[in-house]
Design a protein around this motif. Structure first.
Motif, PDB file in Angstrom:
ATOM      1  N   ALA A   1       7.109  22.315   4.086  1.00 29.30           N
ATOM      2  CA  ALA A   1       6.809  21.943   2.791  1.00 29.30           C
ATOM      3  C   ALA A   1       5.351  21.734   2.667  1.00 29.30           C
ATOM      4  N   ALA A   2       4.912  20.714   1.765  1.00 27.47           N
ATOM      5  CA  ALA A   2       3.688  20.616   1.535  1.00 27.47           C
ATOM      6  C   ALA A   2       2.892  19.735   2.442  1.00 27.47           C
ATOM      7  N   THR A   3       3.771  19.071   3.379  1.00 34.10           N
ATOM      8  CA  THR A   3       3.366  18.500   4.402  1.00 34.10           C
ATOM      9  C   THR A   3       4.211  18.975   5.625  1.00 34.10           C
ATOM     10  N   SER A   4       3.755  18.953   6.713  1.00 39.80           N
ATOM     11  CA  SER A   4       4.460  19.254   7.930  1.00 39.80           C
ATOM     12  C   SER A   4       5.795  18.412   8.197  1.00 39.80           C
ATOM     13  N   CYS A   5       5.764  17.162   7.760  1.00 38.71           N
ATOM     14  CA  CYS A   5       6.878  16.358   7.847  1.00 38.71           C
ATOM     15  C   CYS A   5       8.090  16.499   6.873  1.00 38.71           C
ATOM     16  N   LYS A   6       7.976  17.572   5.827  1.00 35.00           N
ATOM     17  CA  LYS A   6       8.943  18.110   5.289  1.00 35.00           C
ATOM     18  C   LYS A   6       9.433  19.265   5.108  1.00 35.00           C
ATOM     19  N   ALA A   7      10.569  19.975   4.744  1.00 40.57           N
ATOM     20  CA  ALA A   7      10.943  21.093   4.628  1.00 40.57           C
ATOM     21  C   ALA A   7      11.557  21.564   3.275  1.00 40.57           C
ATOM     22  N   LEU A   8      11.679  22.714   2.724  1.00 38.82           N
ATOM     23  CA  LEU A   8      12.145  23.237   1.595  1.00 38.82           C
ATOM     24  C   LEU A   8      13.524  23.612   1.589  1.00 38.82           C
ATOM     25  N   TRP A   9      14.333  23.194   0.913  1.00 35.36           N
ATOM     26  CA  TRP A   9      15.533  23.572   0.723  1.00 35.36           C
ATOM     27  C   TRP A   9      16.104  23.940  -0.705  1.00 35.36           C
ATOM     28  N   ARG A  10      17.183  24.415  -0.781  1.00 36.30           N
ATOM     29  CA  ARG A  10      17.876  24.773  -2.092  1.00 36.30           C
ATOM     30  C   ARG A  10      19.260  24.499  -2.325  1.00 36.30           C
ATOM     31  N   CYS A  11      19.756  23.943  -3.295  1.00 33.74           N
ATOM     32  CA  CYS A  11      21.208  23.612  -3.529  1.00 33.74           C
ATOM     33  C   CYS A  11      21.835  24.836  -4.075  1.00 33.74           C
ATOM     34  N   ARG A  12      22.998  25.177  -3.453  1.00 33.29           N
ATOM     35  CA  ARG A  12      23.747  26.266  -3.899  1.00 33.29           C
ATOM     36  C   ARG A  12      24.569  25.984  -5.251  1.00 33.29           C
TER      37      ARG A  12
ATOM     38  N   GLY B   1      -0.199  13.687  15.179  1.00 31.05           N
ATOM     39  CA  GLY B   1      -1.311  14.330  14.156  1.00 31.05           C
ATOM     40  C   GLY B   1      -1.482  14.113  12.740  1.00 31.05           C
ATOM     41  N   CYS B   2      -0.817  12.905  12.490  1.00 27.52           N
ATOM     42  CA  CYS B   2      -0.552  12.806  11.055  1.00 27.52           C
ATOM     43  C   CYS B   2      -1.853  12.639  10.274  1.00 27.52           C
ATOM     44  N   PRO B   3      -2.190  13.792   9.427  1.00 27.13           N
ATOM     45  CA  PRO B   3      -3.792  13.755   8.820  1.00 27.13           C
ATOM     46  C   PRO B   3      -3.825  12.345   7.788  1.00 27.13           C
ATOM     47  N   ALA B   4      -2.725  11.673   7.420  1.00 30.27           N
ATOM     48  CA  ALA B   4      -2.799  10.658   6.377  1.00 30.27           C
ATOM     49  C   ALA B   4      -3.087   9.389   6.868  1.00 30.27           C
ATOM     50  N   MET B   5      -3.195   9.328   8.276  1.00 29.75           N
ATOM     51  CA  MET B   5      -3.744   8.005   8.966  1.00 29.75           C
ATOM     52  C   MET B   5      -5.053   7.612   8.439  1.00 29.75           C
TER      53      MET B   5
ATOM     54  N   VAL C   1       0.733  -1.342   0.057  1.00 30.89           N
ATOM     55  CA  VAL C   1       0.034   0.170   0.136  1.00 30.89           C
ATOM     56  C   VAL C   1       0.987   1.226   0.152  1.00 30.89           C
ATOM     57  N   PRO C   2       0.707   2.223  -0.984  1.00 27.41           N
ATOM     58  CA  PRO C   2       1.447   3.296  -0.972  1.00 27.41           C
ATOM     59  C   PRO C   2       1.188   4.449   0.050  1.00 27.41           C
ATOM     60  N   ASP C   3       2.006   5.159   0.499  1.00 21.58           N
ATOM     61  CA  ASP C   3       1.972   6.417   1.508  1.00 21.58           C
ATOM     62  C   ASP C   3       1.050   7.406   0.695  1.00 21.58           C
ATOM     63  N   PRO C   4       0.011   8.103   1.193  1.00 22.26           N
ATOM     64  CA  PRO C   4      -0.843   8.782   0.581  1.00 22.26           C
ATOM     65  C   PRO C   4      -0.317  10.266   0.249  1.00 22.26           C
ATOM     66  N   GLU C   5       0.869  10.582   1.185  1.00 22.71           N
ATOM     67  CA  GLU C   5       1.746  11.754   0.901  1.00 22.71           C
ATOM     68  C   GLU C   5       3.054  11.632   0.359  1.00 22.71           C
ATOM     69  N   LEU C   6       3.486  10.615   0.344  1.00 15.42           N
ATOM     70  CA  LEU C   6       4.639  10.104  -0.367  1.00 15.42           C
ATOM     71  C   LEU C   6       4.483   9.017  -1.260  1.00 15.42           C
TER      72      LEU C   6
END
Length: 165
Positions: free
Chosen positions: A142-153, A52-56, A15-20
């Motif tokens: 990011a799109a979900t609270s378990c991710k952050a946005l980064w940028r590669c220099r 509090g994971c909304p995907a559960m 079963v795939p993860d709904p957020e990933l």
């Protein structure tokens, strides 16, 4: 029609993860167990990535639907909170899949007491595209609270980072 407990486990693992969606629940480490009771009920235990994971709700529904569609009449999904999920439970295949999809996999989860610091700690996150450690966080969420946005220099590409817990 599926009839063995091993078949039920295999179905739940897929079963795939709904957020990933590039990860299965097994890759993510949230699938804790599959067992059968004396009356033939298949019991699947899941641990949320955080309380509090909304995907559960969707995870529970997806696992139950997959098993019922395969012929299991009695299915019960249990939420297991102890021990709590940690990003260390992501499998090596799951980490590889995250990087292949442009999401930096988490580092090791923190252990022991967390030291008090008065300045921000500098985390090193390698770019999943070019591998450079010359990266910067652009947004804590990011799109979900378990991710952050980064940028590669180095390659100038943005990417998401799955936070360690």
């Amino acid at each position: 029609m599926v009839t063995t407990l091993l078949d039920a486990r295999h179905l739940a693992e897929q079963v795939p993860d709904p957020e990933l969606p590039m990860l299965t629940l097994a890759d993510l480490g949230v699938l804790r167990g599959v067992e059968e009771t004396d009356d033939g009920t298949v019991v699947v235990s899941l641990t949320p990535t955080y309380s509090g994971c909304p995907a559960m709700a969707e995870m529970r529904a997806d696992v139950a639907a997959r098993l019922r569609d395969a012929g299991y009449a009695r299915v019960e999904i249990r939420t297991v909170l102890s021990p709590p999920w940690t990003s260390d439970w992501i499998t090596p295949a799951g980490r590889r899949k995250l990087a292949e999809h442009g999401i930096a996999p988490p580092g090791a989860a923190p252990r022991g007491p967390v030291p008090l610091t008065l300045s921000p700690t500098r985390r090193t996150v390698a770019c999943p595209r070019c591998g450079s450690a010359d990266t910067e966080e652009t947004s804590r969420f990011a799109a979900t609270s378990c991710k952050a946005l980064w940028r590669c220099r180095a390659c100038r590409e943005p990417f998401e980072y799955l936070k360690e817990i």
